[in-house]
Design a protein around this motif. Structure first.
Motif, PDB file in Angstrom:
ATOM      1  N   ALA A  90       0.860  -1.193   0.000  1.00  0.00           N
ATOM      2  CA  ALA A  90       0.000   0.000   0.000  1.00  0.00           C
ATOM      3  C   ALA A  90       0.891   1.235   0.000  1.00  0.00           C
ATOM      4  N   LYS A  91       1.731   1.347  -1.007  1.00  0.00           N
ATOM      5  CA  LYS A  91       2.687   2.453  -1.037  1.00  0.00           C
ATOM      6  C   LYS A  91       1.971   3.770  -0.836  1.00  0.00           C
ATOM      7  N   PRO A  92       2.582   4.699  -0.095  1.00  0.00           N
ATOM      8  CA  PRO A  92       3.811   4.527   0.689  1.00  0.00           C
ATOM      9  C   PRO A  92       3.524   4.415   2.179  1.00  0.00           C
ATOM     10  N   LEU A  93       2.320   3.948   2.520  1.00  0.00           N
ATOM     11  CA  LEU A  93       1.849   4.120   3.885  1.00  0.00           C
ATOM     12  C   LEU A  93       2.238   2.993   4.840  1.00  0.00           C
ATOM     13  N   PHE A  94       2.481   1.793   4.337  1.00  0.00           N
ATOM     14  CA  PHE A  94       2.736   0.662   5.218  1.00  0.00           C
ATOM     15  C   PHE A  94       4.222   0.315   5.184  1.00  0.00           C
ATOM     16  N   HIS A  95       4.830   0.297   6.360  1.00  0.00           N
ATOM     17  CA  HIS A  95       6.262   0.042   6.469  1.00  0.00           C
ATOM     18  C   HIS A  95       6.512  -1.141   7.394  1.00  0.00           C
ATOM     19  N   ALA A  96       7.529  -1.910   7.077  1.00  0.00           N
ATOM     20  CA  ALA A  96       8.005  -2.957   7.976  1.00  0.00           C
ATOM     21  C   ALA A  96       9.342  -2.501   8.555  1.00  0.00           C
ATOM     22  N   ALA A 230      12.120   5.429  14.715  1.00  0.00           N
ATOM     23  CA  ALA A 230      11.262   5.211  13.553  1.00  0.00           C
ATOM     24  C   ALA A 230      10.067   6.154  13.564  1.00  0.00           C
ATOM     25  N   ALA A 231       9.466   6.339  14.742  1.00  0.00           N
ATOM     26  CA  ALA A 231       8.301   7.226  14.840  1.00  0.00           C
ATOM     27  C   ALA A 231       8.662   8.649  14.453  1.00  0.00           C
ATOM     28  N   LEU A 232       9.783   9.145  14.955  1.00  0.00           N
ATOM     29  CA  LEU A 232      10.191  10.515  14.643  1.00  0.00           C
ATOM     30  C   LEU A 232      10.547  10.664  13.173  1.00  0.00           C
ATOM     31  N   ALA A 233      11.153   9.622  12.581  1.00  0.00           N
ATOM     32  CA  ALA A 233      11.510   9.693  11.164  1.00  0.00           C
ATOM     33  C   ALA A 233      10.266   9.853  10.295  1.00  0.00           C
ATOM     34  N   ARG A 234       9.228   9.057  10.554  1.00  0.00           N
ATOM     35  CA  ARG A 234       8.011   9.160   9.749  1.00  0.00           C
ATOM     36  C   ARG A 234       7.235  10.432  10.073  1.00  0.00           C
ATOM     37  N   PHE A 235       7.257  10.868  11.328  1.00  0.00           N
ATOM     38  CA  PHE A 235       6.585  12.112  11.703  1.00  0.00           C
ATOM     39  C   PHE A 235       7.241  13.295  11.009  1.00  0.00           C
ATOM     40  N   LYS A 236       8.567  13.287  10.952  1.00  0.00           N
ATOM     41  CA  LYS A 236       9.289  14.365  10.278  1.00  0.00           C
ATOM     42  C   LYS A 236       8.971  14.374   8.791  1.00  0.00           C
ATOM     43  N   ALA A 237       8.814  13.174   8.212  1.00  0.00           N
ATOM     44  CA  ALA A 237       8.565  13.082   6.777  1.00  0.00           C
ATOM     45  C   ALA A 237       7.141  13.459   6.396  1.00  0.00           C
ATOM     46  N   THR A 238       6.179  13.190   7.275  1.00  0.00           N
ATOM     47  CA  THR A 238       4.761  13.345   6.902  1.00  0.00           C
ATOM     48  C   THR A 238       3.999  14.375   7.720  1.00  0.00           C
ATOM     49  N   GLY A 239       4.508  14.707   8.903  1.00  0.00           N
ATOM     50  CA  GLY A 239       3.775  15.601   9.787  1.00  0.00           C
ATOM     51  C   GLY A 239       2.652  14.922  10.545  1.00  0.00           C
ATOM     52  N   ASP A 369      -5.041   6.740   6.261  1.00  0.00           N
ATOM     53  CA  ASP A 369      -5.018   8.107   6.773  1.00  0.00           C
ATOM     54  C   ASP A 369      -3.704   8.476   7.457  1.00  0.00           C
ATOM     55  N   ARG A 370      -2.766   7.533   7.541  1.00  0.00           N
ATOM     56  CA  ARG A 370      -1.474   7.805   8.169  1.00  0.00           C
ATOM     57  C   ARG A 370      -0.501   6.699   7.795  1.00  0.00           C
TER      58      ARG A 370
END
Length: 438
Positions: A90-96, A230-239, A369-370
């Protein structure tokens, strides 16, 4: 910082005292007397994980004898990569978040190495005995991390017939300071023996017992670090705060994510995935925590009927409404492994497959949604006998996993009784004496 027991009957301890004790004398688990708030302005997800971890974990080490060693402990513990990949579902929302690039192919490598590096700096009064119960991956990681160290000897308890063939090899192939005990019982029997040993002051004193299970708070600190990173990396990238999907057995990983959120890290919804061991699912759905005997499943590292870290969840005040719990059966694990591979080419171990399945069950309006981060906890080669027929191809081991295949293995067999464990502890104190060649 001081650490207090979840049962409130033991004196407060320093971090070093909590690590060396493993569990509190009253049988409870150590928790910080107050969780620090994360200083988000000082945390940079673009810096190396070891540096990030040292910065995040500093409040836990403040005033402790280990404080001057924190950077070197992190440097020696976070010296292999963590990868955040998109499995093309489900690009780009789901990460492993792949946590299996360490020497034994499981996320437990982080906690085991972190603890051993702490123990090595706290063993000035003679060797410690690290006692660990395992349902699959913890014992291999602890054995590897302890292998060859003069400061610790390690005793691993694992349930007979309930680990994969490769996992058993990995549990039993280390050097003379590592003893593996095959227990006639399940993981809960192993865990019960470890807890009973820690409640025996004479046994603790004689062998300087400590624990490398997630009952030891030190096991949770590196998990807290990479979750926050990991949380901060995705938060920084997406808000937006990412959601987390966590495979849950003894609840150490789940608690680390909940603790990170309580500290103010940008973490959104939390989903705990369980296998057919339904204790946590029943608590979530019915509001009652009722421990029971564990049942054997394909996701064997999650085969826990009485998760130790539930005490910490309760102490943190976590309510069922604050998260989701999804129960995934063996048939659903098989189906999801096959479907994920056919859709994306991604190969998941059984434990990681529970997180993929739990994510797919989310309402369609919630999934996109995230960002969502699933914790991928073990290399699929460790379960090749089960996974390969589902995907129709051979899984190659990493160089680290391949390197142990020719090692000779040793184990002791024992009943699930404290007296029997005490006898093995006494015998394993004779470093250099090999035990039960297989």
């Amino acid at each position: 910082m001081k650490f207090v027991s979840t049962r409130g009957q033991s004196p407060a301890a320093t971090l070093s005292e909590a690590l060396l004790s493993g569990a509190a004398p009253d049988g409870g688990l150590y928790m910080p007397d107050a969780l620090p708030k994360a200083e988000l302005d000082l945390l940079n997800p673009d810096e190396p994980l070891a540096e990030f971890a040292a910065r995040l974990l500093r409040p836990f080490f403040a005033g402790d004898e280990l404080e001057p060693h924190l950077r070197s402990i992190c440097g020696q513990s976070f010296d292999f990569p963590i990868t955040l990949v998109v499995p093309n579902l489900a690009k780009p929302l789901f990460h492993a978040l792949e946590l299996f690039n360490g020497p034994t192919g499981a996320f437990k490598d982080f906690g085991a190495r972190f603890l051993m590096n702490c123990f090595e700096r706290l063993a000035g009064r003679g060797p410690l005995t690290v006692l660990v119960a395992t349902s699959g991956d913890t014992g291999g990681a602890v054995g590897c991390a302890a292998d060859g160290r003069q400061s610790v000897r390690t005793v691993i308890l694992f349930p007979k017939g309930r680990v994969s063939a490769f996992q058993e090899h990995q549990l039993t192939c280390w050097g003379e300071n590592v003893t593996a005990i095959e227990i006639e019982g399940d993981f809960d029997d192993c865990q019960r023996l470890v807890k009973a040993a820690f409640c025996n002051p004479a046994l603790c004193a004689e062998h300087r017992l400590t624990s490398a299970n997630s009952i030891n708070f030190g096991r949770l600190l590196p998990q807290l670090a990479y979750v926050a990173h990991a949380a901060l990396a995705r938060f920084k990238a997406t808000g937006m705060k990412p959601g987390f999907v966590v495979p849950s057995g003894n609840l150490g990983h789940g608690f680390a994510v909940l603790m990170a959120k309580a500290m103010g890290l940008p973490i959104g919804p939390i989903v705990l995935a369980t296998n057919a061991n339904k204790t946590l699912k029943d608590w979530h759905d019915k509001g009652r925590y009722q421990p029971r005997a564990s049942v054997q499943t394909l996701a064997n590292a999650m085969d826990v009927g009485n998760p130790s870290n539930f005490e910490r969840l309760s102490a943190l005040g976590v309510q069922p409404s604050e998260l989701r719990v999804e129960l995934v059966t063996d048939d659903q694990i098989r189906t999801r492994i096959k479907a994920v591979y056919e859709t994306s080419g991604y190969v998941a171990c059984p434990h990681t497959a529970t997180t993929f399945e739990a994510w797919w069950r989310l309402p369609k309006e919630e999934r996109p949604d995230r960002d969502w981060i699933a914790l991928a906890t073990a290399h699929p080669y460790k379960f090749a006998d089960m996974v390969e027929p589902l995907i129709g191809r051979v899984i190659e081991p990493t160089a680290a996993l391949a390197s142990i295949l020719d090692r000779r293995t040793y184990k002791v067999q024992s009943a699930p009784e404290l007296d029997d464990l005490a006898q093995v502890l006494e015998g394993s104190a004779l470093i250099g004496q090999r035990h039960c060649a297989m």
